[in-house]
Every structure is written in structure tokens, then in C-alpha cells.
Write a protein that holds these residues in place. Structure first.
Motif, short mmCIF file in Angstrom:
data_model
loop_
_atom_site.label_atom_id
_atom_site.label_comp_id
_atom_site.label_asym_id
_atom_site.label_seq_id
_atom_site.Cartn_x
_atom_site.Cartn_y
_atom_site.Cartn_z
N LEU A 1 11.68 7.63 8.47
CA LEU A 1 10.36 8.26 8.55
C LEU A 1 9.48 7.75 7.42
CD1 LEU A 1 11.44 11.96 9.17
CD2 LEU A 1 10.20 10.52 10.80
N SER A 2 8.19 7.69 7.68
CA SER A 2 7.22 7.38 6.64
C SER A 2 6.61 8.69 6.13
CB SER A 2 6.12 6.48 7.19
OG SER A 2 6.65 5.25 7.64
N ILE A 3 5.93 8.59 5.00
CA ILE A 3 5.17 9.73 4.49
C ILE A 3 3.71 9.47 4.82
CG2 ILE A 3 4.68 11.20 2.51
CD1 ILE A 3 7.67 11.01 3.32
N ALA A 4 3.17 10.26 5.71
CA ALA A 4 1.80 10.02 6.20
C ALA A 4 0.75 10.41 5.18
CB ALA A 4 1.57 10.79 7.50
N ALA A 5 0.96 11.53 4.51
CA ALA A 5 -0.04 12.03 3.55
C ALA A 5 0.58 13.18 2.76
CB ALA A 5 -1.30 12.51 4.28
N ASP B 1 -21.39 5.49 -3.07
CA ASP B 1 -20.54 4.32 -3.29
C ASP B 1 -19.08 4.70 -3.58
OD1 ASP B 1 -20.32 1.55 -3.33
OD2 ASP B 1 -20.47 1.45 -5.51
N LEU B 2 -18.58 5.62 -2.79
CA LEU B 2 -17.19 6.07 -2.93
C LEU B 2 -16.31 5.19 -2.03
CD1 LEU B 2 -18.02 9.86 -2.87
CD2 LEU B 2 -16.93 8.68 -4.79
N LYS B 3 -16.08 3.98 -2.48
CA LYS B 3 -15.44 2.97 -1.64
C LYS B 3 -13.99 3.29 -1.27
CE LYS B 3 -18.29 -0.82 -3.44
NZ LYS B 3 -19.20 -0.80 -2.31
N HIS C 1 -3.00 3.25 -7.27
CA HIS C 1 -1.76 3.20 -6.49
C HIS C 1 -1.94 2.41 -5.19
CE1 HIS C 1 0.67 6.00 -8.87
NE2 HIS C 1 -0.42 6.73 -9.04
N VAL C 2 -3.11 1.82 -5.04
CA VAL C 2 -3.45 1.04 -3.83
C VAL C 2 -3.33 1.90 -2.58
CG1 VAL C 2 -3.25 -1.25 -2.78
CG2 VAL C 2 -2.36 -0.89 -5.08
N VAL C 3 -3.80 3.12 -2.67
CA VAL C 3 -3.91 4.00 -1.50
C VAL C 3 -5.30 4.61 -1.53
CG1 VAL C 3 -1.46 4.55 -1.36
CG2 VAL C 3 -2.98 6.01 -2.73
N PRO C 4 -5.83 5.04 -0.39
CA PRO C 4 -7.13 5.71 -0.39
C PRO C 4 -6.98 7.17 -0.81
CG PRO C 4 -6.29 5.60 1.84
CD PRO C 4 -5.31 4.84 0.97
N GLY D 1 1.15 8.50 -4.36
CA GLY D 1 1.00 7.07 -4.56
C GLY D 1 2.32 6.35 -4.70
N GLN D 2 3.29 7.01 -5.32
CA GLN D 2 4.62 6.40 -5.48
C GLN D 2 5.36 6.30 -4.14
OE1 GLN D 2 6.72 7.82 -9.30
NE2 GLN D 2 5.15 9.38 -8.95
N LEU D 3 4.85 7.02 -3.15
CA LEU D 3 5.43 6.99 -1.81
C LEU D 3 4.57 6.17 -0.85
CD1 LEU D 3 6.28 10.79 -1.67
CD2 LEU D 3 7.97 8.95 -1.78
N GLY D 4 3.50 5.59 -1.38
CA GLY D 4 2.58 4.83 -0.54
C GLY D 4 1.74 5.70 0.37
N ALA D 5 1.56 6.98 -0.03
CA ALA D 5 0.86 7.94 0.82
C ALA D 5 -0.39 8.47 0.12
CB ALA D 5 1.78 9.11 1.16
N PRO D 6 -1.47 8.66 0.85
CA PRO D 6 -2.70 9.22 0.26
C PRO D 6 -2.61 10.72 0.11
CG PRO D 6 -3.04 8.85 2.59
CD PRO D 6 -1.66 8.31 2.28
N ALA D 7 -3.31 11.25 -0.87
CA ALA D 7 -3.45 12.69 -1.02
C ALA D 7 -4.72 13.15 -0.32
CB ALA D 7 -3.51 13.07 -2.50
N ILE D 8 -4.70 14.41 0.12
CA ILE D 8 -5.81 14.98 0.89
C ILE D 8 -6.51 16.07 0.09
CG2 ILE D 8 -6.42 16.32 2.95
CD1 ILE D 8 -3.87 15.10 4.26
N LEU D 9 -7.83 16.03 0.04
CA LEU D 9 -8.62 17.11 -0.53
C LEU D 9 -9.18 17.96 0.60
CD1 LEU D 9 -10.01 18.52 -2.93
CD2 LEU D 9 -11.93 16.95 -2.62
#
Length: 267
Positions: free
Chosen positions: A63-67, A173-175, A142-145, A104-112
Motif C-alpha cells: 500500500l502507498s500512503i496517499a496523504a 504565488d503559492l506554487k 520533502h519534494v511533496v506538495p 514527507g518521509q513517507l512521500g505523502a502530502p499533508a492536508i490543511l
């Protein structure tokens, strides 16, 4: 598009829209057995479980970690990045940044989501923008959005519609900030969900695949076929994540989600 299911470990969210609530090893095993590609984690905080343990469970069950959700900061501590108190804003940002680092250590983005708070005075939007900039930069390391979720009018008065949030992102400009399109919130705020998805286009980074009643898709009146068609048109490559009420029971809700995604993907 890939499938994900919410996995909650926060006791305060007992009545929330989270499907799997058992201990992590069992929940990961269940998600895999039901056929999902990933799990979306809603945890009490970054110290609840080690990154290594999550990696081990993910690898074991393919399984991947989606978020990673951050809402526990609001539910457990009443924190938001728009709080008039500088001390509470600082604590909120510290919590979110810790979850960004965890994900980020899991390659997953955090959600606000709920930790965005509300506009309570003339400075609220400045606080909101400052928080988004800090979170965007931390996620980029962490190279994630970083993923921002517009909520319905009963939960926030910041941004309720995708188009308004997308314009705010572009103007400031929140790229590295993408939007979470939660179909439940959209069923309240958008006159045409499919059109709103099409218009937001490249800004969409995550989708909460919920029907109009916040149950599994197909148990309400959202036009799921139109949603999938719009996401295909914009080339959305991400997850359809079941952040839904576990009704009539978790397994039925999960199986309904997988079933309708497979049905629509094949059509």
C-alpha cells in the motif's frame, strides 16, 4: 486514478468521516484485502507511530500512503493558523509542520482542513497566507506538495469554492500548494461539481470521493460519472480517497467505494 481509504486513530474523531478505525496493523491489512491502492492517515500527531513502522506496514501490504491529515490539531487542541492569539497560531503551525515532516518521509502530502480556522478579524487572511507560505516551503523541502482543502460554509468562512481558492493560490504565488476537492463539501457549495473540477484543473492535488450525504459514492445523489469524466479531462493522476462515514458499516462503505470506482473506470 488510484484508490485510497481513510484510516483514523484519533478518538475525538469517533463520529467523523473515517472508514477504518481499528489498530494500524489490522487497518492496513483490511485496506489491502479490500483492494485499495493506498491509505490516508488521520493520526493524533507525529509521535503516535514511527515512520519506520508505517513504512513496514505499507510495504507488507503493498500500500502507498496517499496523504496525512492534520485535523487532530483542531479536534484535540483547538488550534488553527488563523487564531487571533499569536501563541495559538504558533502552536498550530508547529503541529502542521511536524505532520508535513512526518508525511514527507513517507512521500505523502499533508492536508490543511479544519486547522485553517475562520476569518474573525481583518488580520485573519494575513495569518492564513503566512501559514500557507510556511507550510508550502516545508513541504517543498520533502519534494511533496502541501494540500489545502476548501470546506463548506458551516465549517469555515475562508474559502468554500475551488475557484476562489485557486485564484488565491495564483494571486499569492503559492506554487507548491494544491487543492483538495472534497466532493461532500462541493455538493453544498458548487452549483456544478464537474464544472468546478474542470475549472480548477491543474490546482487539484487530492480528491475526497464522497457522496452528497458524506456516505460512500452511490448512496447519495452526486453524479459520480460526471465527476470521473471531469477528472479524466483534466488529467488528474492522483487518489480518489474514501473520506466517508462508515455506513451502514465500514466494510460495506469500503466495498461500495471500490465497486463504483471500478465500474466507472471501466465505462
Amino acid at each position: 486514478m488510484k484508490t485510497a481509504i481513510t484510516l483514523c486513530q484519533v478518538p475525538e474523531a469517533a463520529s467523523g468521516p473515517f472508514v477504518l478505525r481499528t489498530h494500524l496493523p489490522e487497518a492496513f491489512a483490511t485496506a489491502a484485502a479490500l483492494g485499495f491502492d493506498a491509505v490516508e492517515l488521520f493520526l493524533p500527531g507525529p509521535d503516535f507511530v514511527s515512520v519506520d513502522e508505517v513504512k513496514s506496514l505499507a510495504e507488507k501490504h503493498d500500500l502507498s500512503i496517499a496523504a496525512i491529515g492534520t485535523g487532530a490539531g483542531w479536534l484535540r487542541h483547538g488550534l488553527s493558523i488563523t487564531d487571533p492569539s499569536a501563541e495559538k497560531r504558533g502552536a498550530a503551525l508547529e503541529f502542521i509542520l511536524s505532520m508535513i515532516h512526518f508525511g514527507g518521509q513517507l512521500g505523502a502530502p499533508a492536508i490543511l482542513g479544519s486547522m485553517q480556522g475562520k476569518k474573525v478579524d481583518d488580520e485573519s487572511m494575513d495569518h492564513f497566507l503566512s501559514g500557507l507560505h510556511a507550510c508550502s516551503q516545508a513541504a517543498a523541502a520533502h519534494v511533496v506538495p502541501f494540500v489545502y482543502e476548501p470546506l463548506n460554509r458551516y465549517e469555515t468562512n475562508l474559502f468554500n469554492r475551488l475557484s476562489d481558492a485557486a485564484l488565491f493560490i495564483e494571486t499569492n504565488d503559492l506554487k507548491n500548494v494544491l487543492l483538495l476537492a472534497d466532493l461532500f463539501h462541493m455538493s453544498i457549495e458548487e452549483s456544478d461539481i464537474a464544472a468546478a473540477l474542470s475549472d480548477a484543473g491543474r490546482h487539484i492535488g487530492h480528491v475526497h470521493f464522497a457522496d452528497s450525504n458524506r456516505q460512500a459514492m452511490g448512496f447519495g445523489h452526486t453524479n459520480a460519472a460526471a465527476v470521473i469524466s471531469a477528472l479524466r479531462e483534466i488529467g488528474y493522476p492522483g487518489y480518489l480517497s474514501a473520506e466517508i462515514l462508515p455506513l451502514p458499516d465500514p466494510e460495506t462503505a469500503a466495498r461500495q467505494t471500490i465497486s463504483i470506482i471500478r465500474e466507472l473506470s471501466a465505462s
